[in-house]
Enzyme design. Structure first.
Site: not given
Ligand SMILES: *[C@@H]1O[C@H](CO)[C@@H](O)[C@H](O)[C@H]1NC(C)=O
Ligand SMILES: *[C@@H]1O[C@H](CO)[C@@H](O)[C@H](O)[C@H]1NC(C)=O
Ligand SMILES: *[C@@H]1O[C@H](CO)[C@@H](O)[C@H](O)[C@H]1NC(C)=O
Length: 330
Positions: A41, A129, A131, A149, A184, A235
């Protein structure tokens, strides 16, 4: 750790040849350029290092792909933590990183250095958390969270938020967008008057008017929806020099190019990994679109069918290129 495997060079050579062949047809060329990690990522091109930095979220690692030597190394590792995103700062040795729910300064390529925690958000949501996140043109840091999650179970919806950190008030970030599920995909229009954003489960790319002087946003509008065509979940996102958006489709094994003014889908480029997570232009000429991917959600059978899942891909021959990143001033 270095992965300097011959097959990487071979695929590069192959794509170079294929690139010449496809040039006349103007076909994009997709090449796997690294060994797989678990969940890649937050790709970002660092022109000072000549590296495409990205993270392996759940292994707490920052990876560095050297463009010239075509090798992958580990720029920092904090096992046992979630680490994403990374944002360049004015100091080439230091990046800002999201570590769990904390914004931290991380020194690259110094194995003994501990992260310096600047501020922790959402103490009432301990399983959230950070992102995605980026710096704006004034060096402010825009960084959002993702809800809990569980390993087996649905994501907690509407528990996340997008924060804005400023240098003069680092321990009091503003909440810019609340009631988000998976923050995102953020980027800004080339003229600096629009802010583009994605809350992944909404399957929409939205835009806000953006006021660079004050750092405020207003007037939300939907630019594009992936929902009708069941393309995958939007995303990570970036913008090219023509002002078009590039978006990785999580679960959609592809990246798309969208004109944010007309809402038109301009391109869809398949990537041989179902979970494409984010995109960033890089290389000395910013003309390579790097794509991070994940193998985390694949079954063992799917992993056999997608041996490249988790690796970094490079798309060349796109006929456009990126614009330099803003650096955080914090
Ligand atoms: C991040 O979360 C993990 C797992 O809950 C924990 O072990 C670790 O100490 C946390 N790190 C920081 C810097 O808070
Ligand atoms: C920092 O944020 C707090 C809380 O929002 C506010 O009261 C204070 O005035 C801010 N300080 C500066 C220097 O902006
Ligand atoms: C949060 O968003 C959800 C889904 O869009 C909506 O149903 C809910 O009312 C919102 N809650 C708040 C507090 O805005």
């Amino acid at each position: 750790m270095r992965f300097c495997l011959n097959w990487i060079r071979l695929t590069f050579t192959f794509c170079w040849v294929q690139g010449i062949m496809s040039y006349s047809f103007k076909q994009p060329c997709v090449t796997q350029v690294s060994e797989p990690v678990n969940m890649g990522e937050s790709p970002v091109w660092d022109p000072r290092l000549g590296k495409l930095l990205f993270v392996d979220i759940h292994d707490g690692r920052i990876m560095g792909y050297d463009f010239d030597t075509q090798t992958l190394d580990v720029a920092a590792a904090f096992p046992g933590n979630d680490l994403t995103p990374i944002i360049l700062t004015k100091n080439q040795h230091i990046v800002l990183a999201g570590i769990n729910r904390s914004l931290a300064k991380v020194v690259l390529y110094q194995t003994t250095a501990e992260p310096e925690i600047l501020h922790t958000v959402q103490n009432n949501k301990p399983k959230n958390r950070f992102n995605d996140g980026k710096a704006d043109s004034k060096g402010r840091v825009w960084i959002g969270t993702i809800g809990h999650e569980p390993a087996n179970g649905p994501l907690e919806l509407n528990a996340a938020a997008l924060f804005k950190f400023t240098k003069d008030n680092i321990t009091n970030p503003n909440i810019m967008i609340d009631n988000v599920s998976v923050s995102n995909g953020l980027t800004w229009s080339l003229d600096g008057t629009e802010f583009f954003y994605i809350d992944t489960p909404c399957e929409e790319i939205v835009k806000y008017d953006y006021y660079a002087e004050t750092g405020n946003i207003a007037n939300r509008k939907v630019v594009f929806s992936t929902n009708e065509q069941h393309m995958g979940y939007p995303d990570g996102m970036t913008i090219d020099e023509d002002g078009n958006l590039w978006i990785a489709l999580y679960g959609g094994g592809s990246v798309i190019q969208v004109n944010p003014s007309s809402g038109e889908l301009l391109k869809r480029i398949p990537i041989p990994a179902q979970y494409t997570t984010s995109v960033a232009f890089g290389g000395p000429d910013l003309d390579v679109l790097f794509v991070t991917t994940s193998k985390r959600s694949l079954t063992s059978a799917e992993r056999i069918g997608q041996p490249g899942a988790g690796s970094l891909y490079a798309i060349t021959n796109l006929g456009t290129r990126g614009v330099p990143n803003f650096e955080a001033d914090i």
